[in-house]
Enzyme design. Structure first.
Site, PDB file in Angstrom:
ATOM      1  N   GLN A   1      11.052  51.664  21.189  1.00 16.73           N
ATOM      2  CA  GLN A   1      11.128  52.848  20.354  1.00 16.73           C
ATOM      3  C   GLN A   1      12.403  52.785  19.533  1.00 16.73           C
ATOM      4  OE1 GLN A   1      13.568  55.611  20.957  1.00 16.73           O
ATOM      5  NE2 GLN A   1      12.310  57.328  21.609  1.00 16.73           N
TER       6      GLN A   1
ATOM      7  N   SER B   1      17.114  56.255  17.343  1.00 17.88           N
ATOM      8  CA  SER B   1      18.550  56.540  17.198  1.00 17.88           C
ATOM      9  C   SER B   1      19.214  55.593  16.207  1.00 17.88           C
ATOM     10  CB  SER B   1      19.257  56.379  18.544  1.00 17.88           C
ATOM     11  OG  SER B   1      18.831  57.356  19.432  1.00 17.88           O
TER      12      SER B   1
ATOM     13  N   SER C   1      16.147  50.081  23.834  1.00 13.18           N
ATOM     14  CA  SER C   1      15.922  49.347  25.083  1.00 13.18           C
ATOM     15  C   SER C   1      14.881  48.274  24.845  1.00 13.18           C
ATOM     16  CB  SER C   1      15.407  50.280  26.175  1.00 13.18           C
ATOM     17  OG  SER C   1      16.219  51.412  26.255  1.00 13.18           O
TER      18      SER C   1
ATOM     19  N   GLU D   1       9.274  61.581  25.969  1.00  8.53           N
ATOM     20  CA  GLU D   1      10.506  61.035  26.523  1.00  8.53           C
ATOM     21  C   GLU D   1      11.013  61.906  27.663  1.00  8.53           C
ATOM     22  OE1 GLU D   1      13.883  60.704  23.805  1.00  8.53           O
ATOM     23  OE2 GLU D   1      14.622  59.061  25.042  1.00  8.53           O
TER      24      GLU D   1
ATOM     25  N   GLU E   1      24.011  68.734  26.216  1.00 10.63           N
ATOM     26  CA  GLU E   1      24.123  69.863  25.283  1.00 10.63           C
ATOM     27  C   GLU E   1      22.810  70.116  24.552  1.00 10.63           C
ATOM     28  OE1 GLU E   1      26.261  67.311  25.576  1.00 10.63           O
ATOM     29  OE2 GLU E   1      27.878  68.411  26.555  1.00 10.63           O
TER      30      GLU E   1
END
Lengths: 374, 408
Positions: free
Chosen positions: B130, B133, B165, B248, B376
């Site tokens: 995937q 990011s 990953s 996820e 957060e």
């Protein structure tokens, strides 16, 4: 996998919720806070009418003979409205102690009246500013006479009888026994004591050569207390969960109507994360309480650890939610007019009612050590 | 209230157990993990197991039969996973592809995509990664800058992804890129299927703070993707990405490491200045706190399973899991190191207690609190989706992406 309450139990919860929402709003807690009544008698009567005091009392003694789970759902609803009634004292503690340690005669005398809500029972344990236990209890019972002073006794002024944890002269943990005393007997003096939560009064009770009788085996008082408290810890955890959830939604609702710096305070992460943390603690507490409920109902071997986990978890959740609910409200939350105080007061009252988290954590690890050794 | 299977769950469990007995070795106290292998050998071992599962009818249990799944329920899947965890079987390589990427293909792909990609993934023939990011888009994934420009029937990709990953051994990936910088950021994204072996794709391992390399950077230089490998419409990429991100949260499980039980074991052997560590009240309090958290998470999972078992949608309570477990992993590791005194700095599986698990989870926990949604972001999600609180005010919501300040 069926790790949930049954439809019938949920229906009972709904019923109790409906009654309390209708008859036991914050105005009732405020009336008790501001006035001289020991508890909200009309709310107590309503609970009696629903048969709730006798839920876990066997039918032969006038109860409904249901299991532990029904009492859990009732407790959660009582906690949600911070109900100003002696339910926890009389039902989770005194009634359970009577069921556990009472002689047939004592049960026949008291359980039907407890089931009918005609009498209120209490457990008198604490004597001073330290954790009560075999090394600290000085109230004594010998030759059929009870002597000494207990403070604070939950609902001590309203109660009809007390089960007193008294020193009967044994060694070590065997020093204490359960002693049953009629609080209208000669030589009993009672006076309300000033506490952090006037919606749940406590009293000083002094015994001066009062006629009383042993309850259960002599020297077994501390062991009985542990067993009663394991059960009460589970029910009280549900009460704490109800209060936690009420505090969380109160904080959320206020954050959705209060503006600061041109925007809703609920849009600031400092506030959002605080309320999210209330939710996290609440759900952990709920899951632990469910397992405690299951162990209590099944008389499972893991009850001691499960009850401790439920209590520690719920105490922490309520502490955080109640104190941060005041914080989210800001100045208005610190006024006498605000309802935040009911949960702030109650959260600490319940946190100390069966012994503090300091004691329960210690007890939990001792139980885990024992399990590992076995 | 009980933990018992319903009759149909019990039947499925028996079936799964019988099949596992015939095809895998049960774990024992002495042997609870497979031997370590080289990457190539470990991949082959995982590939073989995935194929065996597919042939035995236990791969991708909830997916439609026509694409190689079993058409089973979520609960079947849970029951199988519970049983499988008692056996020595390889895991890891397929988790992201089958847990996140292919569910996105199933939700957004054309029939042709599903026919081409799903069954080979189920059989283990092709592994997926995937690519979301970026250095400029972590928690704010939609701030990503890798761009794609249309050229005839193809798109030309340039830019960089990070924290991918398995990129070095994967065959395919799903990649979200910016196809229109002149609209607000969420509206200018598009999702593609990318061939990881295509010219212009370069994979470089990232060396983590822990010293290990479990992730990669992936660079794209004029990589050409056919328009037919687009998932969803141009500009719909954020919506497609949300499907992946929802999965996820289900796929990122516990962070692993030691728990209260290992900590208690350590404390029972650790001498302190005055007493054994288990007699120290600070130690006892921490053990109790972590026990309560672990139990709370365990029974929260049981509540979720109960909802599945009754055919209901699980409540939002499962969203608390990573918030609690990531911090616990890090802090429990740190506390257990404290108990080891100065020796706590030793991170050597030969001589550190519990094969250095505490040191490792103190290191790894720092990453786990960030991976797959930071503490957060997860609290924002609980506040917004569970508690109905408003989003933060977004200064970038309505402005074209190209006009936003970029910073470092």
């Amino acid at each position: 996998m069926n790790f949930d309450f049954s439809d019938d139990q949920k229906m009972l919860k709904e019923q109790v919720n409906k009654f309390l929402t209708d008859k036991c709003g914050m105005d009732v807690a405020r009336r008790i806070l501001d006035g001289d009544e020991p508890y909200a008698k009309e709310v107590w009567q309503g609970l009696v009418d629903m048969g709730l005091m006798g839920i876990a009392i066997p039918e032969e003694f006038g109860g409904l003979g249901l299991g532990a789970l029904e009492l859990c759902v009732v407790a959660e609803e009582l906690g949600r409205v911070a109900a100003p009634v002696p339910f926890s004292t009389s039902v989770y503690i005194a009634t359970e102690a009577m069921k556990l340690a009472g002689t047939d005669e004592q049960k026949k005398t008291w359980l039907p009246k407890l089931a009918a809500g005609e009498v209120i029972g209490t457990l008198a344990m604490s004597e001073g500013p330290q954790a009560a236990g075999p090394r600290s209890v000085e109230v004594s019972f010998s030759g059929g006479k009870l002597n000494g002073t207990k403070i604070p006794v939950p609902d001590g002024s309203a109660a009809d009888f007390a089960i007193v944890l008294a020193n009967t002269g044994g060694k070590g943990d065997k020093a204490l026994s359960f002693v049953l005393v009629d609080l209208t007997a000669k030589g009993v003096t009672r006076e309300d004591v000033k506490t952090i939560d006037p919606t749940r009064p406590h009293a000083t009770i002094s015994f001066d050569n009062v006629d009383a009788e042993l309850m259960g085996e002599e020297g077994n008082g501390w062991a009985y207390t542990q067993e009663v408290f394991d059960a009460a810890a589970v029910w009280m955890a549900f009460e704490q969960i109800g209060g936690t959830e009420a505090s969380m939604w109160m904080a959320r609702d206020y954050a959705l109507e209060r503006y600061a710096f041109g925007r809703l305070i609920g849009s600031y992460q400092a506030i959002k994360h605080k309320i999210a943390d209330m939710y996290v603690k609440l759900e952990l507490a709920r899951s632990n309480a469910y397992f405690g409920a299951m162990m209590l109902n099944d008389k499972g071997a893991e009850l001691p650890q499960a009850a401790a986990a439920a209590r520690i978890s719920a105490t922490e959740a309520y502490r955080y939610a109640a104190q941060e609910n005041v914080q989210v409200h800001g100045g208005i939350g610190y006024t006498w007019e605000a309802d935040t105080q009911f949960f702030y007061r109650r959260s600490k009252l319940l946190a100390l009612a069966l012994g503090s988290s300091i004691e329960w954590k210690d007890k939990l690890v001792a139980r885990l050590e024992a399990r590992n050794a076995a | 209230m009980d933990f018992n299977d319903t009759p149909s769950e019990a039947a499925y469990r028996a079936k799964a157990r019988a099949w596992l007995d015939a095809n895998a070795e049960r774990k024992t106290a002495k042997k609870d993990s497979l031997p370590a292998l080289s990457l190539t050998e470990a991949l082959e071992r995982a590939r073989t197991w995935q194929r065996t599962k597919a042939e035995g009818g236990f791969a991708c249990i909830t997916w439609p039969k026509e694409y190689g799944g079993q058409g089973g329920s979520s609960l079947d899947n849970v029951v199988y996973s519970q049983e499988e965890s008692n056996y020595l079987v390889p895991g890891g390589f397929y988790a992201i592809g089958l847990g996140m990427c292919l569910p996105t293909v199933l939700a957004w792909g054309t029939d042709a995509h599903k026919e081409r990609y799903v069954a080979p993934a189920v059989r283990g023939d092709e592994i997926w990664c995937q690519l979301f990011s970026e250095p400029a888009g972590g928690s704010d994934v939609a701030g990503l800058r890798t761009r794609a420009e249309k050229d005839g029937d193809e798109w030309v990709i340039n830019g960089q992804k990070v924290w991918t990953s398995g990129a070095h051994y994967c065959d395919y990936g799903i990649v979200v890129v910016r196809t229109d910088p002149n609209v607000p950021k969420h509206k200018g994204l598009t999702m593609f299927i990318i061939d990881m072996k295509a010219p212009g794709v370069e994979v470089r391992p990232i060396k983590q703070m822990s010293g290990e390399s479990e992730f990669n950077e992936v660079f794209f230089t004029d990589v050409r993707i056919p328009d037919s490998d687009r998932l969803g419409e141009p500009g719909q990429g954020w919506k497609v990405a949300l499907t992946t991100l929802m999965n996820e949260r289900l796929a990122v499980g516990g962070g692993g490491g030691a728990d209260w039980e290992e900590l208690l074991g350590l404390a029972q052997e650790a001498e302190m200045e005055q007493t054994l560590a288990t007699a120290n009240s600070a130690v006892r309090e921490r053990i109790a706190d972590w026990y309560v958290q672990t139990q709370g998470l365990k029974y929260t999972r049981f509540r979720t399973l109960t909802a599945l078992s009754k055919g209901q949608t699980p409540g939002p309570e499962s969203s608390i899991s990573k918030i609690v477990s990531a911090t616990k992993m890090q802090e429990l590791g740190s506390f257990a190191m404290d108990l080891q005194g100065q020796h706590g700095i030793v991170r050597d599986r030969e001589i550190s207690p519990n094969a250095a698990v505490f040191q490792n989870q103190w290191m790894g926990g720092a990453g786990y609190r960030i991976a797959g949604g930071t503490d957060e972001i997860l609290r924002n999600i609980v506040a917004e989706r569970v508690l109905g609180m408003p989003q933060d005010i977004r200064v970038d919501k309505d402005k074209p992406f190209s006009e936003m300040p970029a910073g470092k």
